[in-house]
Design a protein around this motif. Structure first.
Motif: not given
Length: 309
Positions: A61-62, A106-107, A299-302, A305-307
């Motif tokens: 996932a990352a 995401p990296t 976690a940053d990507q999620v 996406q939520g915002r």
């Protein structure tokens, strides 16, 4: 995906070896691959091969990359993802992230010591703390500082291992750092000890006078960290300190002497055995640091996406 959480790929890029982990956390490591660090193109191609195999077989996932440095960590800079002005021959300007951008995951990217610090805070000896420091003393000396839960960042990243410090009375040898000579790394790293001893440091006993300047230099580093980043705990390991257990008690004593009662020193004296400690994750801190960086990137990507929804 793992029952324990998303499957993550982590790469600890070290000066002598790289460790690649496929894991969801410290208790769920699916595979570990070690690669000797040679020329940049060869080393990064080997890492890319491992990640490609994992992506094709199980997916992840990352990705987290925890690399030796110094690094360009400003995502807006033209050289983002590159190693800059390093003493590691052939690696200055190497684009560490170039071969990893094609995976579509995401990296997370940070220094190896910052990654190790995050791992110690998440799973190791700094759990429950939001400000602490992680030091590794080996071929080089690196410091990862976490302040209020974030790795220290500003104009670049912390390079406290290259702090200049007062010399011991009568000591005049130049030190081994190619940039600064007698900085902390130049006086107390593995190569410095070998040069001062005239041979490998692993055979030196506790009474060897070589350790006097090592303790002096490292205690000065601890002193400066206490008075700048105000850590709640300092974890210090690596091959030099981890391989010579008598150094840790000497460093605690030298730090108390150096602070001389100033500021937070009385409180530190009361808990000195819990204030300067060995890393709980030992040599797993670095590879797990890369997993922590991957976890944060995901976690940053999620969150983004939520915002956006």
């Amino acid at each position: 995906m793992s029952d324990r959480g998303p499957l993550l790929a982590g790469v600890e890029l070290g000066g002598t070896k790289c460790v690649c982990l496929l894991a969801s956390g410290p208790d769920d490591v699916r595979e570990e691959v070690r690669i000797d660090t040679s020329a940049p193109a060869e080393t990064l191609a080997a890492i890319h091969g491992v990640l490609s195999r994992w992506q094709d077989r199980e997916g992840f996932a990352a990705i987290g990359v925890a690399s030796f440095g110094p690094l360009e960590l400003d995502i807006g800079a033209a050289g983002y993802g590159c190693i800059v002005n390093t003493s590691k021959a052939g690696w200055s300007g190497a684009d560490v992230l170039a071969l990893l951008r094609g995976f579509g995951a995401p990296t997370g990217f940070d220094t190896d010591v910052n990654g190790a610090a995050l791992a110690e805070g998440r799973w190791g000896g700094a759990r429950g703390l939001d400000s602490y420091a992680y030091i590794t003393v080996g071929t080089g000396i690196g410091v990862g500082s976490v302040v209020r839960g974030l790795t220290l960042r500003g104009l670049g990243h912390s390079e406290a291992g290259h702090l200049r410090i007062p010399r011991m009375p009568g000591e005049t040898w130049a030190g081994v750092c190619p940039f600064h000579g007698d900085c902390v790394e130049g006086l107390a790293s593995g190569p410095a000890i070998q040069m001062k001893a005239g041979g490998p440091g692993h055979g030196l006993g506790p009474s060897s006078p070589v350790w006097n300047e090592v303790v002096h230099a490292l205690a000065a580093l601890l002193h400066n960290l206490v008075l700048t980043t105000a850590p709640q705990r300092i974890l210090i390991g690596g091959g030099v300190v981890g391989g010579h257990p008598f150094l840790l008690p000497r460093l605690r004593e030298a730090l108390i002497h150096s602070l001389n009662g100033y500021g937070a020193a009385p409180g530190i004296v009361e808990v000195i055995r819990e204030f300067v400690v060995a890393p709980a994750l030992a040599d797993r801190a670095g590879p797990l640091g890369a997993i922590a960086l991957a976890e944060d990137a995901l976690a940053d990507q999620v969150a983004r996406q939520g915002r956006a929804t």
